[in-house]
Design an enzyme around this catalytic site. Structure first.
Site, mmCIF file in Angstrom:
data_model
loop_
_atom_site.group_PDB
_atom_site.id
_atom_site.type_symbol
_atom_site.label_atom_id
_atom_site.label_comp_id
_atom_site.label_asym_id
_atom_site.label_seq_id
_atom_site.Cartn_x
_atom_site.Cartn_y
_atom_site.Cartn_z
ATOM 1 N N ASN A 1 0.870 -1.171 0.000
ATOM 2 C CA ASN A 1 0.000 0.000 0.000
ATOM 3 C C ASN A 1 0.910 1.224 0.000
ATOM 4 O O ASN A 1 1.627 1.469 0.974
ATOM 5 C CB ASN A 1 -0.882 -0.011 1.261
ATOM 6 C CG ASN A 1 -1.875 1.135 1.236
ATOM 7 O OD1 ASN A 1 -1.757 2.067 0.433
ATOM 8 N ND2 ASN A 1 -2.858 1.068 2.117
ATOM 9 N N TYR B 1 -9.071 15.273 -8.388
ATOM 10 C CA TYR B 1 -8.074 14.407 -9.041
ATOM 11 C C TYR B 1 -7.026 15.284 -9.749
ATOM 12 O O TYR B 1 -5.824 15.044 -9.633
ATOM 13 C CB TYR B 1 -8.780 13.482 -10.042
ATOM 14 C CG TYR B 1 -7.839 12.664 -10.901
ATOM 15 C CD1 TYR B 1 -7.187 11.553 -10.384
ATOM 16 C CD2 TYR B 1 -7.603 13.009 -12.238
ATOM 17 C CE1 TYR B 1 -6.326 10.793 -11.182
ATOM 18 C CE2 TYR B 1 -6.755 12.255 -13.034
ATOM 19 C CZ TYR B 1 -6.120 11.148 -12.503
ATOM 20 O OH TYR B 1 -5.271 10.405 -13.285
ATOM 21 N N ALA C 1 -6.074 18.256 -9.064
ATOM 22 C CA ALA C 1 -5.186 18.897 -8.085
ATOM 23 C C ALA C 1 -4.124 17.908 -7.602
ATOM 24 O O ALA C 1 -2.961 18.277 -7.382
ATOM 25 C CB ALA C 1 -5.994 19.427 -6.908
HETATM 26 N N1 NAD Z 1 -5.490 5.542 -18.020
HETATM 27 C C1 NAD Z 1 -5.219 6.793 -18.366
HETATM 28 O O1 NAD Z 1 -5.472 7.229 -19.494
HETATM 29 C C2 NAD Z 1 -4.567 7.727 -17.385
HETATM 30 C C3 NAD Z 1 -4.593 9.097 -17.664
HETATM 31 C C4 NAD Z 1 -3.902 9.961 -16.833
HETATM 32 C C5 NAD Z 1 -3.204 9.471 -15.747
HETATM 33 N N2 NAD Z 1 -3.232 8.122 -15.467
HETATM 34 C C6 NAD Z 1 -2.477 7.676 -14.301
HETATM 35 O O2 NAD Z 1 -1.744 6.487 -14.625
HETATM 36 C C7 NAD Z 1 -1.657 5.645 -13.479
HETATM 37 C C8 NAD Z 1 -2.179 4.231 -13.808
HETATM 38 O O3 NAD Z 1 -3.506 4.330 -14.245
HETATM 39 P P1 NAD Z 1 -4.355 3.092 -14.816
HETATM 40 O O4 NAD Z 1 -5.258 3.706 -15.822
HETATM 41 O O5 NAD Z 1 -3.478 1.971 -15.170
HETATM 42 O O6 NAD Z 1 -5.210 2.774 -13.493
HETATM 43 P P2 NAD Z 1 -5.840 1.383 -12.964
HETATM 44 O O7 NAD Z 1 -6.903 1.760 -11.985
HETATM 45 O O8 NAD Z 1 -6.218 0.530 -14.100
HETATM 46 O O9 NAD Z 1 -4.607 0.733 -12.167
HETATM 47 C C9 NAD Z 1 -4.099 1.349 -10.994
HETATM 48 C C10 NAD Z 1 -3.422 0.310 -10.124
HETATM 49 O O10 NAD Z 1 -2.976 0.973 -8.914
HETATM 50 C C11 NAD Z 1 -3.245 0.118 -7.813
HETATM 51 N N3 NAD Z 1 -3.372 0.884 -6.566
HETATM 52 C C12 NAD Z 1 -4.360 1.753 -6.226
HETATM 53 N N4 NAD Z 1 -4.167 2.215 -4.987
HETATM 54 C C13 NAD Z 1 -3.022 1.629 -4.524
HETATM 55 C C14 NAD Z 1 -2.307 1.721 -3.299
HETATM 56 N N5 NAD Z 1 -2.747 2.485 -2.290
HETATM 57 N N6 NAD Z 1 -1.169 1.001 -3.169
HETATM 58 C C15 NAD Z 1 -0.730 0.206 -4.188
HETATM 59 N N7 NAD Z 1 -1.383 0.066 -5.357
HETATM 60 C C16 NAD Z 1 -2.514 0.791 -5.526
HETATM 61 C C17 NAD Z 1 -4.571 -0.563 -8.183
HETATM 62 O O11 NAD Z 1 -4.785 -1.737 -7.415
HETATM 63 C C18 NAD Z 1 -4.374 -0.818 -9.671
HETATM 64 O O12 NAD Z 1 -3.782 -2.079 -9.913
HETATM 65 C C19 NAD Z 1 -2.451 6.352 -12.365
HETATM 66 O O13 NAD Z 1 -1.559 7.099 -11.561
HETATM 67 C C20 NAD Z 1 -3.362 7.269 -13.138
HETATM 68 O O14 NAD Z 1 -3.770 8.381 -12.375
HETATM 69 C C21 NAD Z 1 -3.908 7.245 -16.253
#
Ligand code: NAD
Length: 257
Positions: free
Chosen positions: A63, A154, A156
């Protein structure tokens, strides 16, 4: 192999972007420690990546909001890998919040995971890397640069990730530790949930905006095809002279200055 010999921690590796990065790093020859809160899914994706090789991957439950847990897991993984060259903090969450009535639960969850999680993982990685240098990659967002409906909390958190990245890059550069951030736009479970949370009207507006504002193809990218190769490049020594930068990987949606 572009990442042969590299020892890399990836947080948030159980699904979406993180899982695609773990696969790509193993494919490029790296030794990878995949960390996530979701244990069962994390172990399954990590085992698949490792079986495909030629590098290896091991799963650790983590975490990112708990600094003592981050320190313990990062120390354990670094000892198992024989060191730490790269740390990619992908773990993050998004939810829409009514900006006129920001509730404390949503605020704490978004800031704890996205901002404190970045500070915890970066600080812990820096303390391991400062003796011999290293490479940290964070995850920002277009949402941290511009306005999006009901997405200001988000946004921010991601604005904070950008400022943090630029700031610690200056502070840690003399120790040989680089810090950059990626601003992606790709289809993942997070994006599917983001779509499900929209009303039909807002969804239609969103789809039209995506069509008209992404010059390369008019749609979100694919994590494995469009983002993973960039992540391999960023983790490699080819980027040894780059720090404090924001890298949008979004088909040309935004331009960072
Ligand atoms: N998908 C997009 O287009 C997009 C756009 C902008 C930014 N992002 C950023 O990219 C990153 C990944 O996004 P994604 O789309 O793959 O998201 P996702 O939700 O598919 O995957 C996120 C992963 O983070 C893990 N996670 C969440 N809280 C956690 C914690 N406290 N400790 C450990 N693990 C934790 C979840 O279990 C999950 O496996 C994020 O930081 C997101 O904000 C994604």
């Amino acid at each position: 192999m572009q990442l042969d010999g590299k020892r890399i921690i990836v947080t948030g590796g159980a699904q979406g972007i993180g899982a695609a990065i773990v696969r790509a790093y193993v494919e490029a020859g790296a030794t990878v420690s995949c960390m996530d809160l979701q244990e069962e899914q994390g172990r399954a994706r990590t085992a698949e990546a490792s079986a495909a090789g030629p590098g290896t991957a091991t799963f650790y439950k983590l975490n990112v909001t708990d600094r003592s847990e981050v320190d313990a897991r990062f120390a354990e993984a670094s000892a198992d890998m024989g060191g730490l060259d790269v740390m990619v903090n992908v773990a993050g969450v998004q939810s829409f919040v009514d900006v006129a009535n920001v509730d404390e639960t949503s605020y704490r969850r978004l800031f704890d995971i996205n901002v404190l999680g970045t500070m915890n993982t970066n600080g812990s990685a820096f303390s391991i890397m400062k003796a011999s240098g290293g490479n940290i990659i964070n995850f920002g967002s277009r949402s941290g640069l511009t306005s999006e409906l009901d997405n200001a909390v988000y946004g921010a958190t991601k604005g904070a990730v950008h400022t943090w990245t630029r700031s610690v890059a200056q502070e840690w550069g003399p120790s040989g530790v680089r810090v950059n951030a990626v601003l992606p736009y790709v289809v993942t479970p997070m994006y599917e949930k983001f779509r499900e949370a929209m009303s039909p009207d807002d969804l239609a507006k969103h789809d039209e905006e995506v069509r008209s504002s992404i010059p390369l193809g008019g749609k979100f990218g694919d994590p494995a095809r469009d983002l993973a190769p960039v992540m391999v490049f960023l983790a490699s020594d080819a980027t040894r002279y780059i720090t404090g930068q924001m890298f949008p990987v979004d088909g040309g949606l935004i331009s960072v200055r």
